[in-house]
Every structure is written in structure tokens, then in C-alpha cells.
Design an enzyme around this catalytic site. Structure first.
Site, PDB file in Angstrom:
ATOM      1  N   CYS A  87      43.223  33.677  48.881  1.00 11.48           N
ATOM      2  CA  CYS A  87      42.029  33.408  49.681  1.00 11.48           C
ATOM      3  C   CYS A  87      41.145  32.305  49.118  1.00 11.48           C
ATOM      4  CB  CYS A  87      41.200  34.690  49.819  1.00 11.48           C
ATOM      5  SG  CYS A  87      42.073  36.065  50.575  1.00 11.48           S
ATOM      6  N   HIS A 148      33.814  34.014  50.804  1.00  7.88           N
ATOM      7  CA  HIS A 148      34.609  34.218  49.579  1.00  7.88           C
ATOM      8  C   HIS A 148      34.690  32.976  48.695  1.00  7.88           C
ATOM      9  CE1 HIS A 148      38.223  36.576  47.681  1.00  7.88           C
ATOM     10  NE2 HIS A 148      37.116  36.623  46.946  1.00  7.88           N
TER      11      HIS A 148
END
Length: 589
Positions: A87, A148
Site C-alpha cells: 500500500c 496511508h
């Protein structure tokens, strides 16, 4: 008074001439015309979705009619690649058009993504995102969903890594990501072995203290009081180091923010998708009359899996299929919103996943189709080959497929150029403008070489020789699967990139993806006449690529990743952080 002496006709003629000049030749008129012709952008990204989970990419079990419609009405990329199989580095590369290690977001050890919202690592403030450049062109920019890429650097509210500091006028969603801790009863997902070690240390110290204390009180042995105090202090310290950052992870990491304000802590998953859709649609409706960019970054289909009531139990593929089908419905809602507002021909819509499916999760994870490997497995195709669909009615020919190598990093130069912006000249970009391929003005990708990283380590290189249909891929090392004979790292749940966790190959493994997309049969000098040339050309390309790298501060070091209480976003007075969003409240921006 004669007609010649009447000033009114003369005034009218002069006024008309001025209007003509303003309309046809003035800078203001030209700028307005250009602004009207620039597209809006709706970029939609799922989390951990496997390329094999989508109908138009070969799935016959999970229903994805809206994504399939997007592909039928647009251009489908069949060799679309994420720049990293995890990610944080993948999203960094997507935002900046640059490999993640250029931003310091490559890992040298086990910590491969941001683990704590209150860490100090993240996307550096000096990086340039496509959102920053579109802001300069007068676009209103927004992100709804997952970020994130960090929040703070030195204090709780400096927001140096926050989306608002990286070109987004509006942010609503998860500044972190979904981990198991975000769903009660789903288990633990952060440094589980470290948690077990701290708990064991506390138990042993507490046991020693509770054993020696009665011995001293009973006078059976002369136990120094300083020793008891030392054991008590160590026991309390080990308990605190275990309990505060780890047992309260749901409160620290699993939150919802609107811009810089914490709205919900911890977040409720039951209503999350409805709120994300409300905010995404609201953003488009508010800004429909001027150019905008929306990045819809969905929480689906990362574990822990959660699904709204309307989609529970509806898929033939269990809870994971329910998640994919709900995500497809959300994509359809965005398409319908754009159509309802008569923005279809003015809007470039894009759909993808940040990387491949997490196959170690079993039925809770994605399917990567015919491609080998998955999430966190370096350069294996299953971890980096993702869906890529662009739709722009009136500009892109519907139903086309492009099989040339393309990258998530290509979105950066594509949207910046379409918005009329200039690409930065003070840094190296690794992405290329996709419009020549999408509009069929070019049949070749500008990516002759692509570099696939596992953390900070160059794992594999892709070479698409000029005037050839072959696509060679060279693997320098591969992750060690476990247990023996498995196709993933099931013993540790996610593959690592260093030390005993990988095997280096000499000579490297070589595949021709044009003939063997599953990477099942390595080439040899006997089976491939160009074997030596492939290795030689790749070695030269690697040397040139490494010359382009510059030392940058590492953002995923232990120092930057571990929890720091003074950086923790909090609603209320720290450490008493608790609040719930009032969903019925109408918000404007």
C-alpha cells in the site's frame, strides 16, 4: 442634428468593436475557453483487489457489472502495473509519478508500510503530487477514503504528511488504512510477535515480583527492597509498552478525519461505505461548475473484510465476493453521479487497484488470475499487475484494449498535461503520458524498462525491446515461500524482502511474459537465443537507473514508524480520544 453628428451610432460601433476584441482575441477570453475544455478527473482505487476478481478481466463468479460497463465504454489496459506490491510505497508512486524509494518510502527490513498513524514517517512535504499541480491550474481537488501516507512530523497538528499539505483542498476518510485491529474480534495485525514478546516479558517480571514479595514479607529470605522496586518498575514498564500502543490500536489508528479534524475515533465500519459515497458524491455536486479532481480511494477489499447489510451473503464467493460486489456498486454510483450531472463528456474516469490480492489471506483475499504471486511478493506479476480502465466519452474509443506495459505512475503526467499544467523539471519522473496510447495515436509504450522493487531492493526488471513484441522479465531474487511447496509466505502471512526470507539467483531468472505470462518456465541459453543479450541490456539499464537515484531520508525506519504519543491525532483531550460522527449533519466545503 444630422445622423453624422449624432454620437450614439459611433458609440455603439466602438462598443461593438471592443466586444469583438474581448471575445476573440483577449487573454481572458482564451483562458476561459481553455478552462472550459479541460476535463474533470475521477480517479477510483480499490485496496488489495486482485486482477482476477473483475468480470472484464476473466472472473465468472463475482458480479462486477459497473466496472465491466466502465471498461466497455472506455479503454482497458491489460498490462497495467503498480510500482510496488504494498500500500504505502504503491500509493506514494501513484501520487508522485516516481518510484517510492525516491521519496524514502522503500523498506530495508520487516516494516514495509506505515504501521502507526502517530509515526513520524510519510510522504515528504517536498514531494510534488499531481494534486498540487492541478491546484495551480485552478482545479478543486479532493480525496475521499484511504490515505496511508502519514499525517504528522513533529507535533500533533503540524499535518506535514496530511493530504491537505499535498495538494488536496478536501479530505474525508481514513488517514491510515484498515488493519485487523479496526474490526472488533478480527484479531491483531501489527507486530504480533513483538506484542507476544512484551506480554511474556511482563508476565515473567510480574511473576518474579509476586514470588519474591511474599518471600521477603515472610522473612524466608533477605530480598533487597531495591530489587523488588526494580522488578516492579520493569514489570510496569513492559505492561505499559505492550498495552498502550498495541491494545489501544483501534483507537489510535482506526479513525475518520475531515480535513484536519478527527470526526470519529474509533471508526464504525458498519456505515463507512455509505459515508464515503455521500462525501464523494457531495464533492462532485459542489464543484460541478468548475474543473475538479476527485480521488476516491475505497477501503474495500483490504482485510478485515466488512460489508454493508444490503450486500451481506449476496455473492457466490463468500464475504470477499460480497466486498467486491459492494465496491462495484460504489463505482457504479460514481458513474451515475457523473452522468446525472451531465459531466460524462467532460470527465476522465479511471479505475484501478493499488496492487494485487493478498493470497495468504485465503478466501478472505483476492485472486490474481493466471499471474504468479501476490501482495508483498516483489516483482511477481500477481502482486503488481492490476486492473486499469479509462473512460472519457467523446474522447476515447469505447471497447479498446491496450496490452502495452503501463504504470500507475503514468497517471501523474497524464492528468497534469490534460489539466494544462507543466511537469516538474527539478526532479526525475518515472511515469509517462498515457494519452497517445489511450487515443491510439501510438502503438508503443514509452516504458522500455520498468523496475520492480521489493522494499528498497531491486527485485526484477522488465524489458520491452524496441520493434519487438517480447516482454522479458529478469528476477534477481525471489521470496522464499513457506511452508515448502506453498505459493505464498503462509508461515509469516506476508513475504519479506531481505536476508533469509529471499533467494538470490545467479544467473537471474528470465521469463518472456509475451509467451509465459504466468512466469512458470524460466528461459535458458538453450531455449532463448537472446538470453545473454537480455541480461546484458538489463544490467546496463540497471546501472543507468541507479545513477538517477539520490540519497533521501528513510521514512520507514523504526525511528519514524513506531508510535509517538505526541503525534497522535485525537478528538478530545489526549489520551481520552473518543468521538462519533453525526452522519445526518450536512457539511459543506
Amino acid at each position: 442634428m444630422t445622423a453624422e453628428s449624432d454620437p450614439a451610432p459611433l458609440f455603439c460601433r466602438l462598443f461593438s468593436a471592443v466586444l469583438v476584441l474581448l471575445w476573440s482575441g483577449s487573454p481572458v477570453s482564451r483562458a476561459g475557453s481553455e478552462q472550459d475544455s479541460r476535463p474533470n478527473f475521477v480517479l477510483m482505487m480499490l485496496d488489495d483487489l486482485g486482477i482476477g476478481d473483475i468480470g472484464c478481466y476473466g472472473n465468472h463468479t463475482i458480479r462486477t457489472p459497473n466496472i465491466d460497463r466502465l471498461a466497455a465504454e472506455g479503454v482497458k489496459l491489460t498490462q497495467h502495473l503498480s510500482a510496488a506490491p504494498l500500500c504505502t510505497p504503491s500509493r506514494s508512486a501513484f501520487m508522485t509519478g516516481r518510484y517510492a524509494l525516491r521519496s524514502g518510502l522503500g523498506s530495508t527490513g520487516r516494516v514495509q508500510v506505515i504501521l502507526f498513524l502517530a509515526g513520524s514517517g510519510g510522504l515528504p512535504p517536498n514531494e510534488t503530487t499531481f494534486a498540487k499541480l492541478l491546484q495551480k491550474q485552478g482545479y478543486t481537488t479532493g480525496i475521499v477514503g484511504k490515505w496511508h501516507l502519514g499525517v504528522n512530523c513533529e507535533s500533533r497538528n503540524d499535518h506535514c504528511h496530511h493530504p491537505n499539505n499535498h495538494g488536496f483542498d478536501f479530505f474525508y476518510g481514513l488517514p491510515f488504512t484498515l488493519f485487523s485491529d479496526c474490526k472488533p474480534g478480527a484479531g491483531k495485525g501489527v507486530l504480533v510477535d513483538m506484542q507476544e514478546t512484551l506480554w511474556l516479558m511482563f508476565m515473567l517480571l510480574a511473576l518474579a515480583f509476586l514470588t519474591l514479595l511474599p518471600v521477603r514479607v515472610a522473612g524466608l529470605l533477605r530480598i533487597p527492597g531495591t530489587l523488588l522496586l526494580f522488578l516492579a518498575a520493569l514489570s510496569l514498564l513492559s505492561f505499559t509498552v505492550w498495552f498502550v500502543p498495541f491494545e489501544l490500536l483501534r483507537t489510535w489508528n482506526c479513525i475518520i478525519m475531515r480535513n484536519g479534524e478527527v470526526l470519529e475515533q474509533p471508526m464504525k465500519l458498519e456505515t463507512l461505505n455509505a459515508r464515503l459515497m455521500r462525501e464523494a458524491q457531495g464533492f462532485v455536486e459542489r464543484h460541478r461548475d468548475k474543473p475538479f479532481l476527485l480521488f476516491l480511494s475505497l477501503a474495500h477489499v483490504h482485510t478485515p473484510l466488512f460489508v454493508s447489510e444490503d450486500f451481506a451473503g449476496k455473492s457466490k464467493h463468500g464475504l470477499y465476493g460480497d466486498n467486491v460486489e459492494e465496491a462495484d456498486w460504489m463505482i457504479g454510483r460514481m458513474m451515475d453521479t457523473i452522468q446525472r450531472l451531465n459531466l460524462s463528456e467532460k470527465t476522465l474516469m479511471y479505475f484501478t487497484s493499488d496492487h494485487g490480492g493478498h493470497i495468504e489471506e485465503g478466501p478472505r483475499g483476492g485472486w490474481n488470475g493466471i499471474y504468479r504471486g501476490g501482495k508483498a511478493m516483489g516483482g511477481w506479476e500477481g502482486g503488481i499487475r492490476v486492473p486499469g480502465i479509462f473512460r472519457w466519452p467523446g474522447r476515447l474509443i469505447p471497447g479498446r484494449e491496450v496490452s502495452e506495459p503501463t504504470s500507475l505512475m503514468d497517471v501523474f503526467p497524464t492528468v497534469v498535461k490534460l489539466a494544462g499544467g507543466a511537469l516538474p523539471e527539478d526532479r526525475i519522473l518515472d511515469g509517462h503520458d498515457l494519452m497517445p496510447l489511450l487515443e491510439n495515436r501510438s502503438s508503443r509504450s514509452e516504458h522500455e524498462f520498468m523496475f520492480h522493487y521489493c522494499g528498497m531492493y531491486l527485485n526484477a526488471v522488465r524489458w520491452h525491446p524496441t520493434n519487438s513484441d517480447s516482454i522479458f522479465k529478469v528476477h534477481f531474487f525471489t521470496p522464499n515461500f513457506s511452508p515448502a511447496g506453498a505459493v505464498g509466505c503462509y508461515d509469516i502471512n506476508i513475504c519479506l524482502c531481505h536476508g533469509e526470507f529471499v533467494t538470490y539467483h545467479s544467473p537471474p531468472l528470465v521469463f518472456d511474459l509475451s509467451r509465459d505470462p504466468s512466469e512458470s518456465l524460466p528461459l535458458t541459453p538453450d531455449t532463448e537465443p537472446l538470453f545473454s543479450e537480455v541480461l546484458e541490456r538489463v544490467e546496463r539499464a540497471v546501472t543507468e537507473h541507479r545513477r538517477s537515484l539520490r540519497p533521501v531520508e528513510k521514512q520507514l525506519s523504526w525511528e519514524k514508524v513506531l508510535w509517538k504519543p505526541w503525534l497522535q491525532p485525537c478528538c478530545g483531550t489526549f489520551p481520552f480520544c473518543s468521538c462519533q460522527e453525526i452522519s445526518s449533519t450536512q457539511h459543506t466545503h
